[in-house]
Design a protein around this motif. Structure first.
Motif, mmCIF file in Angstrom:
data_model
loop_
_atom_site.group_PDB
_atom_site.id
_atom_site.type_symbol
_atom_site.label_atom_id
_atom_site.label_comp_id
_atom_site.label_asym_id
_atom_site.label_seq_id
_atom_site.Cartn_x
_atom_site.Cartn_y
_atom_site.Cartn_z
ATOM 1 N N ALA A 86 34.377 -35.684 21.814
ATOM 2 C CA ALA A 86 33.161 -35.519 21.010
ATOM 3 C C ALA A 86 33.321 -36.217 19.664
ATOM 4 O O ALA A 86 32.392 -36.867 19.173
ATOM 5 C CB ALA A 86 32.867 -34.037 20.813
ATOM 6 N N ARG A 87 34.482 -36.085 19.061
ATOM 7 C CA ARG A 87 34.738 -36.729 17.766
ATOM 8 C C ARG A 87 34.720 -38.250 17.909
ATOM 9 O O ARG A 87 34.170 -38.954 17.048
ATOM 10 C CB ARG A 87 36.099 -36.264 17.229
ATOM 11 C CG ARG A 87 36.451 -36.821 15.914
ATOM 12 C CD ARG A 87 35.653 -36.164 14.807
ATOM 13 N NE ARG A 87 36.121 -36.695 13.522
ATOM 14 C CZ ARG A 87 35.339 -37.019 12.535
ATOM 15 N NH1 ARG A 87 34.052 -36.828 12.626
ATOM 16 N NH2 ARG A 87 35.824 -37.506 11.430
ATOM 17 N N MET A 88 35.292 -38.741 18.999
ATOM 18 C CA MET A 88 35.286 -40.195 19.225
ATOM 19 C C MET A 88 33.860 -40.702 19.410
ATOM 20 O O MET A 88 33.495 -41.767 18.882
ATOM 21 C CB MET A 88 36.140 -40.547 20.441
ATOM 22 C CG MET A 88 37.634 -40.377 20.196
ATOM 23 S SD MET A 88 38.611 -40.606 21.685
ATOM 24 C CE MET A 88 38.479 -42.365 21.915
ATOM 25 N N ARG A 89 33.022 -39.963 20.161
ATOM 26 C CA ARG A 89 31.625 -40.362 20.345
ATOM 27 C C ARG A 89 30.891 -40.361 19.002
ATOM 28 O O ARG A 89 30.124 -41.263 18.702
ATOM 29 C CB ARG A 89 30.927 -39.421 21.334
ATOM 30 C CG ARG A 89 31.262 -39.700 22.787
ATOM 31 C CD ARG A 89 30.348 -38.945 23.736
ATOM 32 N NE ARG A 89 30.499 -37.494 23.614
ATOM 33 C CZ ARG A 89 31.371 -36.747 24.294
ATOM 34 N NH1 ARG A 89 32.178 -37.335 25.166
ATOM 35 N NH2 ARG A 89 31.433 -35.449 24.128
ATOM 36 N N GLU A 90 31.169 -39.330 18.202
ATOM 37 C CA GLU A 90 30.526 -39.226 16.894
ATOM 38 C C GLU A 90 30.906 -40.413 16.015
ATOM 39 O O GLU A 90 30.043 -41.023 15.370
ATOM 40 C CB GLU A 90 30.956 -37.913 16.228
ATOM 41 C CG GLU A 90 30.331 -37.661 14.887
ATOM 42 C CD GLU A 90 30.845 -36.381 14.261
ATOM 43 O OE1 GLU A 90 31.177 -36.427 13.062
ATOM 44 O OE2 GLU A 90 30.946 -35.361 14.960
ATOM 45 N N LEU A 91 32.176 -40.761 16.008
ATOM 46 C CA LEU A 91 32.621 -41.899 15.204
ATOM 47 C C LEU A 91 32.052 -43.209 15.742
ATOM 48 O O LEU A 91 31.680 -44.101 14.965
ATOM 49 C CB LEU A 91 34.142 -41.957 15.162
ATOM 50 C CG LEU A 91 34.824 -40.828 14.394
ATOM 51 C CD1 LEU A 91 36.344 -40.916 14.576
ATOM 52 C CD2 LEU A 91 34.463 -40.889 12.926
ATOM 53 N N ILE B 294 29.213 -43.611 17.337
ATOM 54 C CA ILE B 294 27.769 -43.661 17.027
ATOM 55 C C ILE B 294 27.583 -44.047 15.555
ATOM 56 O O ILE B 294 26.720 -44.848 15.231
ATOM 57 C CB ILE B 294 27.100 -42.299 17.347
ATOM 58 C CG1 ILE B 294 27.045 -42.096 18.850
ATOM 59 C CG2 ILE B 294 25.705 -42.230 16.752
ATOM 60 C CD1 ILE B 294 26.583 -40.730 19.274
ATOM 61 N N ARG B 295 28.375 -43.467 14.679
ATOM 62 C CA ARG B 295 28.281 -43.800 13.256
ATOM 63 C C ARG B 295 28.583 -45.280 13.021
ATOM 64 O O ARG B 295 27.933 -45.937 12.186
ATOM 65 C CB ARG B 295 29.242 -42.948 12.438
ATOM 66 C CG ARG B 295 28.770 -41.566 12.218
ATOM 67 C CD ARG B 295 29.683 -40.856 11.255
ATOM 68 N NE ARG B 295 29.343 -39.463 11.186
ATOM 69 C CZ ARG B 295 30.071 -38.554 10.606
ATOM 70 N NH1 ARG B 295 31.230 -38.895 10.039
ATOM 71 N NH2 ARG B 295 29.706 -37.303 10.576
ATOM 72 N N LYS B 296 29.531 -45.804 13.750
ATOM 73 C CA LYS B 296 29.926 -47.194 13.565
ATOM 74 C C LYS B 296 28.805 -48.122 14.037
ATOM 75 O O LYS B 296 28.561 -49.171 13.431
ATOM 76 C CB LYS B 296 31.214 -47.472 14.347
ATOM 77 C CG LYS B 296 31.906 -48.696 13.916
ATOM 78 C CD LYS B 296 33.262 -48.787 14.557
ATOM 79 C CE LYS B 296 34.039 -49.875 13.887
ATOM 80 N NZ LYS B 296 35.349 -50.043 14.453
ATOM 81 N N ILE B 297 28.131 -47.744 15.117
ATOM 82 C CA ILE B 297 27.049 -48.580 15.655
ATOM 83 C C ILE B 297 25.871 -48.548 14.694
ATOM 84 O O ILE B 297 25.237 -49.561 14.457
ATOM 85 C CB ILE B 297 26.623 -48.075 17.047
ATOM 86 C CG1 ILE B 297 27.745 -48.330 18.045
ATOM 87 C CG2 ILE B 297 25.348 -48.744 17.517
ATOM 88 C CD1 ILE B 297 27.494 -47.765 19.410
ATOM 89 N N LEU B 298 25.571 -47.392 14.151
ATOM 90 C CA LEU B 298 24.416 -47.291 13.273
ATOM 91 C C LEU B 298 24.783 -47.868 11.940
ATOM 92 O O LEU B 298 24.286 -48.480 11.185
ATOM 93 C CB LEU B 298 23.977 -45.832 13.106
ATOM 94 C CG LEU B 298 23.506 -45.177 14.393
ATOM 95 C CD1 LEU B 298 23.188 -43.693 14.092
ATOM 96 C CD2 LEU B 298 22.262 -45.835 14.922
#
Length: 88
Positions: free
Chosen positions: A77-82, A84-88
């Motif tokens: 979950a933390r990896m997905r969150e990071l 997503i933040r990087k893409i945005l």
């Protein structure tokens, strides 16, 4: 008269013999009950110890597996969150 004395002594010794047999029987019953109680307690203690060890091992393994799975989910979950933040 001597026959009467003999009869009293005989009756007394017979009564003593009967009392002794009753005492010996009572002791044998008590010894058997004690033996059975000790055997039961020994068996109970052994089964309890084995059951405790088995339950502890199974519980530990299950807890470890669940904790490991939960930790992996948190990491994902933390990896997905990071990501997503990087893409945005």
């Amino acid at each position: 008269m001597s026959e009467e004395k003999f009869r009293v002594i005989y009756d007394t010794s017979e009564e003593t013999r009967i009392k002794e047999l009753a005492r010996m029987r009572e002791k044998a019953l008590h010894d058997e009950a004690t033996y059975l109680k000790e055997a039961w307690e020994e068996g109970f203690a052994k089964e309890y110890a084995e059951g405790y060890a088995k339950g502890y091992a199974e519980g530990y393994a299950q807890g470890y597996a669940e904790g490991y799975a939960q930790k992996n989910q948190e990491i994902a979950a933390r990896m997905r969150e990071l990501a997503i933040r990087k893409i945005l």
